[in-house]
Design an enzyme around this catalytic site. Structure first.
Site, PDB file in Angstrom:
ATOM      1  N   HIS A  21     -17.207 -12.013   9.765  1.00 23.01           N
ATOM      2  CA  HIS A  21     -16.878 -11.020   8.747  1.00 23.01           C
ATOM      3  C   HIS A  21     -17.689  -9.741   8.912  1.00 23.01           C
ATOM      4  O   HIS A  21     -17.153  -8.634   8.852  1.00 23.01           O
ATOM      5  CB  HIS A  21     -17.172 -11.580   7.342  1.00 23.01           C
ATOM      6  CG  HIS A  21     -16.036 -12.331   6.735  1.00 23.01           C
ATOM      7  ND1 HIS A  21     -14.878 -11.720   6.345  1.00 23.01           N
ATOM      8  CD2 HIS A  21     -15.888 -13.642   6.434  1.00 23.01           C
ATOM      9  CE1 HIS A  21     -14.052 -12.627   5.827  1.00 23.01           C
ATOM     10  NE2 HIS A  21     -14.651 -13.795   5.878  1.00 23.01           N
ATOM     11  N   GLU A  28     -21.384 -18.046  -2.261  1.00 23.41           N
ATOM     12  CA  GLU A  28     -20.021 -17.554  -2.458  1.00 23.41           C
ATOM     13  C   GLU A  28     -19.013 -18.665  -2.139  1.00 23.41           C
ATOM     14  O   GLU A  28     -18.098 -18.945  -2.909  1.00 23.41           O
ATOM     15  CB  GLU A  28     -19.783 -16.347  -1.550  1.00 23.41           C
ATOM     16  CG  GLU A  28     -18.368 -15.806  -1.607  1.00 23.41           C
ATOM     17  CD  GLU A  28     -18.103 -14.763  -0.537  1.00 23.41           C
ATOM     18  OE1 GLU A  28     -17.129 -13.990  -0.704  1.00 23.41           O
ATOM     19  OE2 GLU A  28     -18.840 -14.720   0.456  1.00 23.41           O
ATOM     20  N   HIS A  29     -19.148 -19.277  -0.965  1.00 25.81           N
ATOM     21  CA  HIS A  29     -18.318 -20.410  -0.558  1.00 25.81           C
ATOM     22  C   HIS A  29     -19.214 -21.634  -0.392  1.00 25.81           C
ATOM     23  O   HIS A  29     -20.278 -21.537   0.225  1.00 25.81           O
ATOM     24  CB  HIS A  29     -17.620 -20.138   0.782  1.00 25.81           C
ATOM     25  CG  HIS A  29     -16.847 -18.867   0.828  1.00 25.81           C
ATOM     26  ND1 HIS A  29     -17.350 -17.697   1.376  1.00 25.81           N
ATOM     27  CD2 HIS A  29     -15.598 -18.574   0.396  1.00 25.81           C
ATOM     28  CE1 HIS A  29     -16.443 -16.741   1.280  1.00 25.81           C
ATOM     29  NE2 HIS A  29     -15.369 -17.243   0.682  1.00 25.81           N
ATOM     30  N   HIS A  71     -20.313  -6.963 -48.834  1.00 25.18           N
ATOM     31  CA  HIS A  71     -19.660  -8.063 -48.125  1.00 25.18           C
ATOM     32  C   HIS A  71     -19.329  -9.191 -49.104  1.00 25.18           C
ATOM     33  O   HIS A  71     -18.203  -9.711 -49.120  1.00 25.18           O
ATOM     34  CB  HIS A  71     -20.586  -8.617 -47.019  1.00 25.18           C
ATOM     35  CG  HIS A  71     -20.609  -7.805 -45.766  1.00 25.18           C
ATOM     36  ND1 HIS A  71     -21.048  -6.514 -45.731  1.00 25.18           N
ATOM     37  CD2 HIS A  71     -20.258  -8.138 -44.495  1.00 25.18           C
ATOM     38  CE1 HIS A  71     -20.973  -6.064 -44.496  1.00 25.18           C
ATOM     39  NE2 HIS A  71     -20.489  -7.035 -43.715  1.00 25.18           N
ATOM     40  N   ASP A 122      -9.253 -18.231   2.073  1.00 24.24           N
ATOM     41  CA  ASP A 122      -9.207 -16.797   2.332  1.00 24.24           C
ATOM     42  C   ASP A 122      -7.777 -16.267   2.340  1.00 24.24           C
ATOM     43  O   ASP A 122      -7.552 -15.093   2.047  1.00 24.24           O
ATOM     44  CB  ASP A 122      -9.849 -16.478   3.691  1.00 24.24           C
ATOM     45  CG  ASP A 122     -11.359 -16.560   3.652  1.00 24.24           C
ATOM     46  OD1 ASP A 122     -11.931 -16.478   2.558  1.00 24.24           O
ATOM     47  OD2 ASP A 122     -11.966 -16.693   4.730  1.00 24.24           O
ATOM     48  N   GLN A 172     -17.384 -17.525   9.146  1.00 24.29           N
ATOM     49  CA  GLN A 172     -18.047 -16.708   8.138  1.00 24.29           C
ATOM     50  C   GLN A 172     -18.803 -15.559   8.785  1.00 24.29           C
ATOM     51  O   GLN A 172     -18.809 -14.433   8.286  1.00 24.29           O
ATOM     52  CB  GLN A 172     -19.012 -17.577   7.328  1.00 24.29           C
ATOM     53  CG  GLN A 172     -19.200 -17.141   5.903  1.00 24.29           C
ATOM     54  CD  GLN A 172     -17.886 -17.120   5.139  1.00 24.29           C
ATOM     55  OE1 GLN A 172     -17.060 -18.006   5.290  1.00 24.29           O
ATOM     56  NE2 GLN A 172     -17.678 -16.111   4.339  1.00 24.29           N
ATOM     57  N   SER A 184     -20.290 -11.515   2.994  1.00 25.76           N
ATOM     58  CA  SER A 184     -19.792 -12.861   2.785  1.00 25.76           C
ATOM     59  C   SER A 184     -20.818 -13.921   3.203  1.00 25.76           C
ATOM     60  O   SER A 184     -21.703 -13.676   4.017  1.00 25.76           O
ATOM     61  CB  SER A 184     -18.498 -13.056   3.574  1.00 25.76           C
ATOM     62  OG  SER A 184     -17.839 -14.227   3.179  1.00 25.76           O
TER      63      SER A 184
END
Length: 416
Positions: free
Chosen positions: A249, A313-314, A406, A347, A246, A224
């Site tokens: 984690h 990510e964040h 076609h 979260d 953070q 994370s």
């Protein structure tokens, strides 16, 4: 410990090198392919030091789990489930839309859910019932009828309760790369799925990537991370708290503060040092802080350029006018606007999804949502008038490409 950070090559640093585990993961996949359930029992004993009697989590085990979990936690899970469901319901597409774009030409899209998906729920350092909600709820909202969950043994009671609340239809006590292999390839007990979602360690990520020919995945997801853009108006205690949140984690988590105010960066460092004295996961946090730090920039434009290169990510925006900055920033997994929007709320209970791309993958992937669990088919309806309107174009281009059949498929209708 809190220091200036060189963010050049961020993507490469954060993604790491999975080549070191590929050999082991291929062996695990081959064992599951060859021996099925037997391999899962053997690998669980080898890696988790647990001798399983059964892979499936039975309904009576879910009932017993409710008895072991504090009622306040059950209520919290139910409230989080309602909020997550509400947000994901807003994402649903119409099952079919059609629009006549010109006389005789109607175009549209039909959306249908996948039939069977697998959710991987990590274990190890902690239980993650919130990840059950985040992976299973969007699948349920999308209309997926079969939602399979795998989680390392023995199976935390809170995780089992979350499976029930989220609408998981079947659960199994198996973790690691062997769980991914089981869901992708199938065994005697676990039927194969069409798509596998959810975070995991490097072995899980490697297995997901190696098995994409058998089951699609959400995206690669690693440790994370958070990126914070802040100015002189930001509260250093708020930023320090977000950094520590953070960092707890995983030892490989990372935090990056980008600011126009060097003094703020220093004050954040003081707050981090103070908060570290009382935080319970200090060893993990200190390891994560080794790859964390701050970047001092000249102005907001430079701050945006630095953060866009990271594509975190964040992304937290703690500036005087965060909505204006929201319009300027580029890719990020999930964005948290203003000083009173901590990542922790995303979260667990704001309703947005916490399964997000890391290590710069936000440049090309979006966080988990309802659309990950659907397929879309383009639809077209032509009347004789519509065929006449576009027929000349189709015939000309088909002939130019040497595809005369076609062109004839149009002519035969126009002649009729």
């Amino acid at each position: 410990m809190w220091k200036p950070l060189d963010t050049r090559g961020w993507k490469e640093k954060r993604r790491g090198d999975i080549s070191g585990v590929l050999g082991s993961v291929r062996e695990i996949i081959e064992a599951v392919r060859r021996d099925g359930d037997s391999a899962l029992f053997d690998l669980t004993k080898r890696f988790d030091k647990i001798e399983l009697e059964d892979l499936a989590i039975l309904p009576e085990e879910i009932e017993d789990a409710y008895e072991e979990v504090d009622v306040r936690l059950i209520e919290a899970l139910c409230e989080a489930e309602a909020r997550i469901t509400r947000f994901h319901e807003l994402q649903k597409s119409r099952s079919l839309w059609l629009e006549e774009v010109e006389p005789g030409v109607t175009l549209g899209v039909r959306t249908i859910p996948l039939s069977r998906v697998g959710c991987y729920i990590p274990g190890g350092r902690a239980a993650y019932p919130s990840t059950v909600l985040m992976t299973a709820i969007p699948a349920r909202v999308a209309g997926v009828p079969e939602i399979c969950c795998c989680t390392p043994p023995p199976g935390d009671p809170l995780t089992l309760v979350a499976m029930d609340i989220a609408g998981v239809t079947e659960g199994y006590r198996v973790g690691g790369a062997q769980a991914i292999a089981a869901m992708a390839l199938g065994t005697e007990t676990i039927r194969p799925v069409e798509k596998i979602v959810g975070p995991g360690n490097v072995y899980v990520t490697a297995a997901k990537m190696l098995l994409r020919d058998y089951a699609e995945i959400d995206f690669p997801a690693g440790p994370s991370e958070i990126g914070i853009i802040a100015d002189e108006t930001a509260d250093p205690a708020f930023i320090a708290a977000d950094v520590l949140a953070q960092a707890e984690h995983d030892p490989n988590s990372a935090s990056v503060l980008v600011s126009t105010d060097a003094g703020l960066c220093d004050r954040v460092g003081v707050e981090i040092a103070s908060m570290l004295q009382t935080t319970p996961r200090r060893e993990i946090i200190e390891a994560a802080l080794l790859q964390s730090g701050y970047v001092v920039v000249r102005d907001r434009s430079e701050a945006v350029r630095v953060m866009d290169a990271i594509a975190p990510e964040h992304l937290s925006l703690q500036v005087a006018d965060p909505l204006d900055l929201l319009r300027q920033v580029g890719p990020a997994g999930s964005i948290f606007v203003g000083p009173y929007t901590p990542v922790a709320c995303g979260d667990y209970a704001s309703g947005t999804n916490h399964v997000l791309p890391t290590a710069g993958y936000a440049k090309v992937y979006s966080g988990l949502d309802v659309h990950h669990f659907c397929t879309r088919s383009q639809v077209q309806i032509l009347s004789p008038e519509g065929l006449s309107a576009i027929g000349d174009v189709v015939e000309a281009l088909a002939e130019a490409e040497g595809l005369r059949a076609h062109a004839e498929s149009v002519r035969v209708r126009r002649r009729g």
